[in-house]
Design an enzyme around this catalytic site. Structure first.
Site, mmCIF file in Angstrom:
data_model
loop_
_atom_site.group_PDB
_atom_site.id
_atom_site.type_symbol
_atom_site.label_atom_id
_atom_site.label_comp_id
_atom_site.label_asym_id
_atom_site.label_seq_id
_atom_site.Cartn_x
_atom_site.Cartn_y
_atom_site.Cartn_z
ATOM 1 N N ASP A 243 7.618 2.907 -2.340
ATOM 2 C CA ASP A 243 7.755 3.907 -1.273
ATOM 3 C C ASP A 243 9.180 3.968 -0.736
ATOM 4 O OD1 ASP A 243 7.543 1.382 -0.100
ATOM 5 O OD2 ASP A 243 6.127 1.985 1.457
ATOM 6 N N LYS B 105 0.819 -1.206 0.000
ATOM 7 C CA LYS B 105 0.000 0.000 0.000
ATOM 8 C C LYS B 105 0.861 1.268 0.000
ATOM 9 C CE LYS B 105 -3.080 -2.112 3.383
ATOM 10 N NZ LYS B 105 -3.511 -1.968 4.790
ATOM 11 N N GLY B 106 2.109 1.134 0.413
ATOM 12 C CA GLY B 106 2.932 2.299 0.760
ATOM 13 C C GLY B 106 3.134 3.342 -0.317
ATOM 14 N N ASP C 162 14.589 -0.774 1.558
ATOM 15 C CA ASP C 162 15.223 -0.961 2.864
ATOM 16 C C ASP C 162 16.291 -2.057 2.708
ATOM 17 O OD1 ASP C 162 15.438 -0.611 5.678
ATOM 18 O OD2 ASP C 162 14.049 -2.236 6.048
ATOM 19 N N PHE D 50 13.179 4.566 11.183
ATOM 20 C CA PHE D 50 11.873 4.093 10.718
ATOM 21 C C PHE D 50 11.010 5.317 10.447
ATOM 22 C CE2 PHE D 50 7.655 2.313 10.725
ATOM 23 C CZ PHE D 50 7.858 1.134 10.023
ATOM 24 N N VAL D 51 10.528 5.427 9.218
ATOM 25 C CA VAL D 51 9.808 6.636 8.830
ATOM 26 C C VAL D 51 8.334 6.356 8.526
ATOM 27 C CG1 VAL D 51 11.821 7.903 7.997
ATOM 28 C CG2 VAL D 51 10.612 6.388 6.433
ATOM 29 N N ARG E 109 -0.369 7.142 7.246
ATOM 30 C CA ARG E 109 -0.135 7.164 5.794
ATOM 31 C C ARG E 109 -0.576 8.496 5.199
ATOM 32 N NH1 ARG E 109 1.060 1.874 4.061
ATOM 33 N NH2 ARG E 109 0.075 0.207 5.226
HETATM 34 P P1 5GP Z 1 12.702 -4.321 1.993
HETATM 35 O O1 5GP Z 1 12.279 -5.607 1.346
HETATM 36 O O2 5GP Z 1 13.453 -3.391 1.083
HETATM 37 O O3 5GP Z 1 13.436 -4.580 3.278
HETATM 38 O O4 5GP Z 1 11.394 -3.644 2.517
HETATM 39 C C1 5GP Z 1 10.606 -2.822 1.816
HETATM 40 C C2 5GP Z 1 9.308 -2.594 2.557
HETATM 41 O O5 5GP Z 1 9.466 -2.541 3.983
HETATM 42 C C3 5GP Z 1 8.766 -1.244 2.163
HETATM 43 O O6 5GP Z 1 7.989 -1.317 0.992
HETATM 44 C C4 5GP Z 1 7.971 -0.853 3.399
HETATM 45 O O7 5GP Z 1 6.679 -1.400 3.326
HETATM 46 C C5 5GP Z 1 8.717 -1.512 4.561
HETATM 47 N N1 5GP Z 1 9.632 -0.542 5.208
HETATM 48 C C6 5GP Z 1 10.968 -0.531 5.207
HETATM 49 N N2 5GP Z 1 11.467 0.518 5.893
HETATM 50 C C7 5GP Z 1 10.388 1.209 6.341
HETATM 51 C C8 5GP Z 1 10.239 2.428 7.115
HETATM 52 O O8 5GP Z 1 11.193 3.103 7.540
HETATM 53 N N3 5GP Z 1 8.963 2.811 7.353
HETATM 54 C C9 5GP Z 1 7.864 2.101 6.928
HETATM 55 N N4 5GP Z 1 6.670 2.585 7.241
HETATM 56 N N5 5GP Z 1 7.982 0.986 6.192
HETATM 57 C C10 5GP Z 1 9.228 0.539 5.908
#
Ligand code: 5GP
Length: 185
Positions: A108, A51-52, A111, A160-161, A173
């Site tokens: 969005d 959803k982000g 990470d 964490f944002v 959101r």
């Molecule tokens: P990755 O697979 O790159 O570790 O994770 C990506 C997903 O983790 C993003 O699409 C998001 O949903 C979540 N995520 C990672 N870091 C953050 C953060 O700082 N804040 C939030 N709200 N979601 C995050």
């Protein structure tokens, strides 16, 4: 808990604004122009990962003047801590056949990089005309797999944002800016 208390708690979790509405708007205008130059007026498909990315997609698509279609995908990734790539489970798939499109994935935040690593692999197997990734935020210090987006609007440190589409326990959101989430209490 009365209404005032719960609003105070809600606000308390917004630790500080990290990226303002104005800064986001300025970068989106720049990236919209850049995207207009990529395909020389040929139609392409913006794929929003839910959803982000829904807020980012809504603003980004309006900063683009070229013809483009919009698609939505919802994905959940499950990983064991030690495994750097996993099976991404598509809980809602695109309705378009991507073999007919130049595709831009709109995300969005990157990470660890695992989610987008898996989604790009999956979409590449469907043979799009081309595939690019545009992310609002990038946290390169957290990367566990070798993944680099084509465009990142903002690089941020390991916080964490929340806001501008990103959630803290499904809330926040709708904030018009990106803020640090208060994880302390
Ligand atoms: P990755 O697979 O790159 O570790 O994770 C990506 C997903 O983790 C993003 O699409 C998001 O949903 C979540 N995520 C990672 N870091 C953050 C953060 O700082 N804040 C939030 N709200 N979601 C995050």
């Amino acid at each position: 808990m009365d209404k005032q208390q719960s609003i105070a708690e809600y606000n308390h979790k917004i630790k500080r604004v990290m990226i303002t509405q104005e800064e986001i708007a300025q970068r989106i205008a720049e990236v919209g122009k850049q995207i207009d130059e990529w395909y020389d007026g040929r139609p392409f498909l913006l794929v929003s990962i839910l959803k982000g990315s829904f807020v980012f997609l809504a603003d980004l698509c309006r900063a683009i003047s070229s013809p483009c279609e919009i698609g939505f995908m919802c994905a959940k990734s499950y990983y064991k801590q030690t495994v750097s790539s996993g099976i991404v489970s598509i809980t809602m798939d695109l309705e378009q056949d991507v073999s007919n499109y130049h595709v831009i994935i709109v995300e969005d935040i990157v990470d660890t990089g695992r989610t987008l690593n898996d989604i790009t692999k999956l979409l590449k197997e469907r043979n799009p005309l081309s595939l690019r990734v545009v992310t609002l935020l990038d946290k390169p210090s957290r990367r566990l797999v070798d993944f680099k987006p084509d465009v990142s609007l903002f690089t941020i440190p390991d916080f964490f944002v929340i806001g501008y589409g990103l959630d803290g326990e499904e809330l926040y959101r709708n904030l018009p800016y990106v803020a640090e989430y208060n994880l302390d209490d």
